[in-house]
Write an enzyme that holds these catalytic residues in place. Structure first.
Site, mmCIF file in Angstrom:
data_model
loop_
_atom_site.group_PDB
_atom_site.id
_atom_site.type_symbol
_atom_site.label_atom_id
_atom_site.label_comp_id
_atom_site.label_asym_id
_atom_site.label_seq_id
_atom_site.Cartn_x
_atom_site.Cartn_y
_atom_site.Cartn_z
ATOM 1 C CB CYS A 262 -38.947 -48.471 5.711
ATOM 2 S SG CYS A 262 -39.391 -46.727 5.655
ATOM 3 C CD GLU B 2 -42.220 -50.988 4.322
ATOM 4 O OE1 GLU B 2 -41.347 -50.766 5.194
ATOM 5 O OE2 GLU B 2 -42.837 -50.078 3.757
#
Length: 811
Positions: free
Chosen positions: A444, A446
């Site tokens: 996502c 991160e």
């Protein structure tokens, strides 16, 4: 302006893909999401045949058996080879992780409200015949058995969610593709063989390592043979091909597959194919998601630049190869259990491609390939790959404008992560400056160090903050289940000061945090023992040098990130309690509690709800009262989780600790569905706030106020990601001045406020509502769900509604 006219104008900026690519895309969009049983068959065969061997070898032979025997094909017009399953968009079954939910839900796959999959009766029979062999032998079986009673209770009640960790692989990393391209699997094989040859088998520690090296050697040979299977197929297809141009393409593809990934790449085509083969095989090795490409525009640029200079390739063919790669990436699919699907709505694989940022000397890393990646993703407009951009102060306005032009297309990409905060985050954690400068987005939003970081930099357990707050106020009793979890001295009804609320929050966080770590350790222990990913480990960090796979501590760095859900709801709830109950005394604790338990259906319940919503400060409006409460409440957890270590601590890697993150994917929907009404005015069952974004419709002061609120969070400590979604109307970006305004806003957010991340949905509420009523008219509608994009039509109704209700901003 009509919707289709606007779309046509936007698409004209980047042009359209070639007829070849357009046809391949259309074929994929028309492909039905199915369940493929081939991997399950070949895995079970190998485990039965090699039942006397250690798990690391059984697993290597299982993957080899799959690569040697699975169906392979080359798409009509395809320039690249390699498929995950027997048909495109089919999801393999990974029985070694979990099989119980597969059997339980076989007849329900097609009936799901969202993320439906189709499976034949014949294949259902195959899986039912396989299942008994795996009873008691899966990662899920072992993981559940490892959980102590209290931890298991919290897992079963859903207070702390780790289902994805015991029913699937880890991933959440980028391997060292740069090394692969430079030395090939041949060079990596030589390194593994040299490591094995140095072992002293009279030493127990070395004896254990020999099995890891053997597994790596088995898998590297299997990868090379897998590529050669495609070379042979391409040659056979070329013999039958009557079109001279296509015949030449197939012969070239055969030549490429004979060379890579075995040998170092010598051309852009070979580099793309080599990366794709390994990316694909790692998906076949493990059912993990968020396997990402890393800094694609950096390690691929030398091959692109060289071929352009020598005339070996044209920009047009390079663009086709890139788009073929993204189409291949889109073919990867994954089926999850019904309950896990709610946490990952839209069947996302989170295959992140990261571009931009800085070089290690601090100069701008944007190059011609960076622009081409933007163009290729824009032309295809698909959910994969998940495109992210590294922002820094020195990035040009020209590149930023190109990014905004992609955003205007309305499919939620690219997202932005900020060098200004993330590099310092990593350095503070012990990462070298050179490595920190080379970070990449993963999954996502991160971040990780490609080829040096261990598994799951984010995405371990999910902790439901508002549910924990309600337990804190309910004297240790879970409101949802009625189960007593632990003892606190006083119930909210009897509290006389906000200090008592605050202390209850602190005590409850300190109670649940070590339980969450225990659950992570149970999952990691089961994964380490049962399903070591030897091929992935061979492409990461110090694994080959140390003779340890990733779960044993082979990476250079190893931090893992649990995710916290409902941050805005927590802050808004605390602000309402503090202001309305204890400062202004407009409602008693007992009255508020009774109203929440009645879901605002009791006498004066709706008046109480109106007061909670409209008369209490709300996070997202640059109000220090609630923003600081949110920050301080979060800090309690941040300080507590910092005390704990993961299972690799002290076994080799730098770190071995935890850091928090807000990249909670679509967990806000199911975690809200099982929760009572909360003091922020949220009703029972409604979704929680997503990521670190404000609650729906509570951010009333515009997007810049949201930026200011988010920037007050302890961002330097949130290495797991600070996910901010914003929604703009298409009209907000119609004019060139609007584009420039957004660029200036982003620069202020990152440069001045030290923001971490932001991403945009550019879509009208009316369009989304119409898509619910007439899905056939909106087949191509893509929305940003959380840190990823998904086709709107495949989402469950509740997730669709969550996206519709997000606040619409204008610039």
């Amino acid at each position: 302006m009509e919707e289709n006219q606007r779309k046509e104008m936007d698409m004209s900026y980047f042009g359209k893909p070639t007829a070849r690519i357009a046809k391949m895309k259309e074929d994929l969009l028309n492909a039905q999401a199915q369940v493929c049983v081939e991997r399950a068959i070949y895995t079970t065969e190998a485990y039965k045949k090699h039942k006397d061997k250690l798990p690391i070898l059984k697993r290597a032979y299982a993957i080899k058996n799959t690569l040697d025997n699975m169906t392979i094909f080359i798409e009509d017009g395809g320039l690249l080879a390699g498929n995950q399953a027997s048909v495109n968009r089919a999801a393999p079954i990974f029985p070694e992780y979990a099989i119980d939910w597969v059997i339980d839900e076989l007849d329900e796959f097609e009936k799901r409200d969202g993320d439906a999959f189709y499976i034949s009766e014949e294949n259902k029979k195959v899986l039912r015949e396989i299942a008994p062999f795996w009873e008691g032998q899966t990662v899920k079986d072992k993981g559940l058995a490892l959980m102590p009673p209290l931890a298991r209770k919290c897992y079963d009640l859903g207070i702390i969610k780790v289902e994805g960790n015991i029913t699937a692989g880890d991933a959440h990393l980028a391997v060292d593709y740069d090394k692969l391209l430079k030395v090939g699997l041949k060079g990596i094989r030589e390194e593994a063989q040299a490591g094995k040859d140095k072992l002293n088998l009279a030493e127990f520690s070395d004896l254990k390592k020999v099995y890891f090296y053997d597994a790596v050697l088995i898998l590297i040979d299997a990868c090379i043979n897998f590529a050669h299977r495609y070379a042979t197929l391409a040659e056979e297809m070329a013999v039958k091909e009557t079109d001279a141009t296509r015949k030449q393409e197939l012969m070239e593809l055969a030549h490429v597959c004979r060379r890579v990934p075995e040998y170092p790449a010598e051309s852009f085509h070979e580099a793309v194919q080599s990366v794709w083969f390994l990316h694909l095989i790692l998906q076949i090795e493990s059912s993990g998601h968020s396997l990402s490409f890393g800094r694609f525009d950096q390690f691929m640029y030398p091959y692109f630049e060289q071929d352009l200079k020598t005339g070996k390739i044209t920009e047009e063919r390079a663009l086709e190869l890139l788009e073929n790669l993204w189409l291949k990436t889109f073919t990867i699919n994954k089926i999850r259990s019904e309950s896990h699907t709610k946490f990952s709505a839209g069947s996302p694989l989170y295959q992140n491609v990261c571009i931009g940022g800085q070089k290690t000397d601090g100069s701008d890393a944007v190059n011609d390939l960076s622009f081409m990646v933007l163009k290729s993703v824009a032309q295809l407009k698909l959910t994969q790959p998940n495109l992210s951009v590294r922002y820094h102060k020195g990035v040009s306005d020209a590149f930023m404008k190109e990014c905004i032009e992609v955003i205007k297309l309305g499919f939620g990409m690219p997202s932005f992560n900020s060098d200004e905060i993330i590099i310092d985050q990593f350095i503070n954690k012990g990462v070298s400056r050179e490595d920190a400068m080379n970070y990449s987005s993963i999954g996502c939003i991160e971040v990780s160090i490609p080829g040096k970081f261990g598994f799951r930099c984010s995405g371990m357990n999910f902790m439901n903050f508002p549910r924990i707050l309600m337990i804190a106020l309910n004297q240790g009793v879970d409101v949802t289940s009625g189960e007593k979890i632990f003892d606190t001295p006083i119930h909210f009804r009897d509290m006389t000061s906000f200090d008592q609320v605050w202390q209850a929050w602190i005590d409850t966080v300190k109670f649940f945090t070590p339980i969450s770590v225990c659950l992570d350790s149970c999952a990691d222990y089961a994964l380490e023992m049962e399903v070591p990913d030897s091929l992935c480990s061979a492409l990461v960090g110090e694994c080959l040098k140390r003779g340890l796979h990733l779960k044993e501590g082979g990476a250079v760095y190893d931090f893992i990130g649990p995710l916290q859900v409902g941050i805005a709801n927590l802050g808004d709830s605390l602000a309402a309690i503090k202001k309305l109950v204890f400062e202004e005394k407009r409602i008693t604790p007992a009255k508020l509690w009774d109203t929440l338990m009645a879901d605002y259906q009791n006498e004066d319940g709706w008046k109480v709800r109106e007061m909670l919503i409209h008369d209490a400060p709300k996070y997202g409006n640059d109000d220090d009262y609630v923003d600081n409460l949110t920050r301080d409440a979060y800090q309690v957890y941040i300080d507590e989780i910092a005390k704990y270590h993961n299972t690799r601590y002290g076994r080799g890697p730098i770190g071995g600790g935890y850091f928090p993150g807000t990249s909670s994917i679509s967990a806000n929907v199911p975690q809200g569905a099982g929760l009572c009404a909360t003091p922020d005015g949220r009703r029972k069952g409604e979704p929680l706030a997503e990521g670190c974004s404000p609650s729906h419709s509570m951010d009333t002061h515009g997007p810049t106020a949201v930026f200011k609120s988010v920037s007050k969070l302890p961002t330097l400590k949130l290495n797991g990601g600070v996910l901010l979604n914003q929604k703009l109307t298409p009209q907000s970006l119609e004019q060139e001045r609007d584009v420039q305004k957004l660029i200036l806003m982003l620069r202020t957010f990152f440069d001045t406020l030290k923001g971490y991340h932001v991403q945009y949905n550019v879509v009208n509420r009316e369009t989304l509502l119409d898509a619910q009523k007439h899905p056939e008219k909106h087949r191509d509608l893509i929305v940003r769900v959380a840190g990823y994009s998904a086709f709107f039509n495949v989402l469950s109704t509740e997730t669709q509604n969550d996206i519709i209700e997000r606040t619409e901003h204008v610039l």
